[in-house]
Write an enzyme that holds these catalytic residues in place. Structure first.
Site, short mmCIF file in Angstrom:
data_model
loop_
_atom_site.label_atom_id
_atom_site.label_comp_id
_atom_site.label_asym_id
_atom_site.label_seq_id
_atom_site.Cartn_x
_atom_site.Cartn_y
_atom_site.Cartn_z
N LYS A 32 0.85 -1.20 0.00
CA LYS A 32 0.00 0.00 0.00
C LYS A 32 0.88 1.25 0.00
O LYS A 32 1.94 1.28 0.63
CB LYS A 32 -0.90 -0.03 1.24
CG LYS A 32 -1.99 1.04 1.25
CD LYS A 32 -2.88 0.86 2.48
CE LYS A 32 -4.00 1.89 2.53
NZ LYS A 32 -4.86 1.73 3.72
N SER B 96 -9.73 1.48 2.85
CA SER B 96 -8.94 2.28 1.95
C SER B 96 -7.87 1.48 1.20
O SER B 96 -7.29 1.99 0.24
CB SER B 96 -8.26 3.41 2.73
OG SER B 96 -7.34 2.88 3.66
N SER C 154 -9.81 -0.68 7.04
CA SER C 154 -9.27 -0.50 5.69
C SER C 154 -8.58 -1.72 5.07
O SER C 154 -8.28 -1.71 3.88
CB SER C 154 -8.29 0.68 5.67
OG SER C 154 -9.01 1.88 5.73
#
Lengths: 432, 89
Positions: free
Chosen positions: A38, A113, A137
């Site tokens: 990420k 997310s 997330s």
């Protein structure tokens, strides 16, 4: 070190912000395995943007601790994945790099997310990826994309080099196509790191084996409360029936603090964000400021053009919640509510080994449908309690509703990742 | 209820530029969100719900840090080994 992994996949779902076509890898338990990371996790020499214009062009001068561990384990880091800007979203649509499409249905968002990490795994581009989970997330996109995702115990994985959003709650964790891969990546990143003041010094993760018979699994009524799609609820209830069929004892229970959890989470995370994101002024990194303007003016300008709307909204609300005259009404009350959530978990874990319920109250949302911020926040109701209390939680696929994936959430005691992963493996393999 | 003026004031404090046209939208969204947060009004304070916190400090020891060049590598147009910032006066 020294071997090269050539990563040459097309990216039709916009899962990546940066792709490393040639990635070095070494020997170890992840030798030659491509891993996606990420884009809020610092990678030395690889641009790291947090999905934000304000960090475009930022090249971290050092690796996050988890990246050092990945490299030591032999992994090939093949790229940085798309995300809601600074982790603030439930759809990956607040990214400055465009939305990610859900591989299960490309007209829908992958959740967020960590939507890019989930889509990279679900589309088969990589077997495993790192995400971060501040209020769900990792688990949300795992649920929406039909994969496995684990948010570890707060302190289990070092946050050194993780770019902060709400640092009292966020954790780095694995996403993978199955429980074994998820546990393998977790075993590489878990451990003590003195550079993270909240890091825990716990024994290494145990070898994974399916184990669920005799486990006492609590199911709080509030996890199936108002706002949960009845079809999703029914699929998850079938999953819980399967847990019982595998020998678990299912125990109905109650978690009254759930009524405060979402508000406590948002007040806390916005307050922390308003402080953490104060560092983005263009001076030391990221977008260049206008040196001719006076500094308040220059900072206001760069923070208006560099941050997207959701980030600005949360910084403003967080600043408001901490401001003179309101701190007692919002922040102090949120901390008291947070303690009630912790107390509820502690009470429940005196009689049960873990809790089960839906990961998300709904299936993946159509792209472009979440224009109302509060309705987006409400989707996090079932994931935020684990972050408030710091306990580990995972999402494992348990079927489909409206032809889209549904995740079963298992929440464990502090430090009990092994126990919930073992249960998830038994569930996935259908054996106790 | 927060007013447009309240939102503008917070934006000034937080150094977040907000257009006049956005003020109305933010104000209305803030009121919706803050209404939701009012659920916290019924949280009892004190007693078992009082948060327990303690700070943990590390020893104040000098340890190796980033090389000077690495610290400056992301700054815009550094001068003589220093980071440049917007003017203060």
């Amino acid at each position: 070190m020294g071997s090269q992994y050539s990563f040459d996949h097309p990216d039709p779902h916009n899962a990546f912000i940066t792709i490393c076509h040639e990635a070095e890898y070494g020997e170890g338990p992840l030798s030659g395995i491509p891993v996606a990371v990420k884009d809020n996790i610092s990678t030395a020499g690889i641009e790291t943007t947090c999905g934000s214009n304000i960090l475009k062009g930022y090249i971290p001068p050092y690796d996050a601790h988890v990246i050092t561990l990945l490299r030591s384990a032999g992994a090939a880091i093949v790229g940085k994945t798309n995300m809601d800007e600074f982790g603030m979203g439930t759809t990956t649509e607040t990214s400055a790099f465009g939305p990610t499409l859900n591989p299960a249905d490309t007209t829908r968002a992958p959740g967020g997310s960590s939507g890019g990490s989930a889509a990279a795994v679900a589309s088969g581009m990589v077997h495993m990826a790192l995400g971060t989970d501040t209020g769900g997330s990792i688990r949300c996109p795992a649920s929406f994309c039909g994969i496995v995702g684990l948010k570890p115990t707060y302190g289990r994985v070092s946050r050194y080099g993780l770019i902060a959003y709400a640092n009292s709650m966020e954790q780095i964790g694995p996403l993978a196509g199955n429980v074994r891969d998820c546990a393998l990546l977790y075993s590489v990143i878990a451990g003590h790191d003195p550079r993270d003041g909240t890091s825990l010094d716990l024994p290494a993760p145990a070898p994974l084996k399916p184990e669920i018979a005799g486990k006492r699994i609590g199911v709080p009524a509030e996890f199936f409360g108002e706002g949960v799609d009845p079809t999703v609820a029914s699929v998850v209830q079938s999953g819980i029936d399967r847990l019982e069929g595998l020998g678990a004892e299912i125990i109905s229970c109650s978690m009254p603090s759930m009524q405060y959890a979402l508000a406590a989470y948002y007040v806390t995370s916005m307050s922390e964000a308003s402080s953490n994101l104060g560092r983005y002024d263009g001076v030391r990194f990221g977008m260049a400021p206008d040196f001719v303007r006076l500094w308040h003016d220059a900072y206001s300008h760069i923070r208006k053009t560099g941050f997207g709307e959701e980030v600005r909204r949360r910084i403003l609300l967080g600043s408001f919640a901490l401001s003179a005259g309101y701190k007692g009404k919002y922040y102090a009350k949120a901390q008291a509510a947070r303690q009630m959530v912790r107390n509820d978990f502690a009470r429940l874990f005196e009689t049960v080994d873990m809790l089960a319920g839906p990961t998300m109250p709904c299936v993946a949302l159509p792209l472009g449908e979440t224009s109302n911020p509060l309705s987006m926040y409400l989707a996090d109701i079932l994931t935020v309690p684990a972050n408030l209390a710091g306990v580990p939680a995972l999402s494992v696929p348990c079927g489909t509703a409206h032809t889209l994936p549904v995740g079963l959430q298992l929440i464990g005691k502090h430090g009990a990742e092994d126990e919930i992963l073992s249960a998830a493996l038994a569930f996935e393999e259908g054996s106790a | 209820m927060v007013s447009k003026e309240d939102v503008a004031h917070i934006a000034t404090i937080a150094d977040i530029g907000v257009d006049e046209s956005e003020l109305e939208l933010f104000t209305s969204q803030f009121n919706t969100i803050l209404d939701y947060f009012d659920v916290l009004d019924s949280v009892p304070v004190g007693g078992d719900a009082a948060p327990l916190r303690s700070n943990v400090f590390r020893n104040d020891e000098v340890v190796p840090s980033l090389p000077h060049d690495d610290v400056l590598m992301n700054a815009t147009d550094p001068e003589d080994g220093f980071i440049r910032a917007p003017r203060v006066i």
